[in-house]
Motif scaffolding. Sequence first.
Motif, PDB file in Angstrom:
ATOM      1  N   VAL A 111     -48.262  47.928   7.874  1.00 51.46           N
ATOM      2  CA  VAL A 111     -47.229  46.895   7.735  1.00 51.46           C
ATOM      3  C   VAL A 111     -46.854  46.243   9.057  1.00 51.46           C
ATOM      4  O   VAL A 111     -46.107  45.273   9.064  1.00 51.46           O
ATOM      5  N   ILE A 112     -47.383  46.717  10.149  1.00 50.84           N
ATOM      6  CA  ILE A 112     -47.153  46.038  11.427  1.00 50.84           C
ATOM      7  C   ILE A 112     -47.716  44.623  11.350  1.00 50.84           C
ATOM      8  O   ILE A 112     -47.082  43.679  11.816  1.00 50.84           O
ATOM      9  N   ASN A 113     -48.875  44.461  10.743  1.00 43.75           N
ATOM     10  CA  ASN A 113     -49.536  43.160  10.685  1.00 43.75           C
ATOM     11  C   ASN A 113     -49.549  42.508   9.307  1.00 43.75           C
ATOM     12  O   ASN A 113     -50.137  41.438   9.146  1.00 43.75           O
ATOM     13  N   HIS A 114     -48.926  43.143   8.320  1.00 43.55           N
ATOM     14  CA  HIS A 114     -48.949  42.605   6.956  1.00 43.55           C
ATOM     15  C   HIS A 114     -47.573  42.752   6.311  1.00 43.55           C
ATOM     16  O   HIS A 114     -46.942  43.794   6.447  1.00 43.55           O
ATOM     17  N   PRO A 115     -47.134  41.741   5.573  1.00 41.08           N
ATOM     18  CA  PRO A 115     -45.820  41.829   4.929  1.00 41.08           C
ATOM     19  C   PRO A 115     -45.782  42.802   3.748  1.00 41.08           C
ATOM     20  O   PRO A 115     -44.722  43.275   3.375  1.00 41.08           O
ATOM     21  N   PHE A 116     -46.938  43.103   3.191  1.00 35.62           N
ATOM     22  CA  PHE A 116     -47.008  44.088   2.117  1.00 35.62           C
ATOM     23  C   PHE A 116     -48.389  44.721   2.090  1.00 35.62           C
ATOM     24  O   PHE A 116     -49.350  44.182   2.639  1.00 35.62           O
TER      25      PHE A 116
END
Length: 149
Positions: A111-116
């Motif tokens: 989730v550091i690089n993705h919203p979900f």
Amino acid sequence: MIQHLKNKPLSEPEIFDMLIPSEKVAHVHLANPLEHALLVLIKSGYTAIPVLDPSFKLHGLISKSLILDSLLGLEQIEMDRLSEKSVGDVMDNEVPTIYIDETFAKALTLVINHPFICVLDEDNSFIALLTRRSILALVSKYLHQVEAN
């Protein structure tokens, strides 16, 4: 000791309870026209949603930006392409996924690089979403509890 998403302490918090079940997740199918996908995205308010097949296998993500990029012609936006192209033609195949029995640490890293993150079962069927918001809320709650003690 393998730690699972279904287990509880902050090294493995209550992620199972934070999952949004697949039945409540806006999604589209591979064969849907882009027009349908854009309507679902606009109505849901999301910028990206999962792309599934009829057996709920995950194939990718579709987003407003992918749809709009596919409509760009040399001199204009070609709106007629909305009904001509399918979701499968435009979707992103790179999907952040985690299996239901994987660790909280892996979910936190994703989730550091993705919203979900799309959560899969052992058969690679889409079963839920895990959002960055829910993970951050849990981490915040934990940090406040640590400070209080």
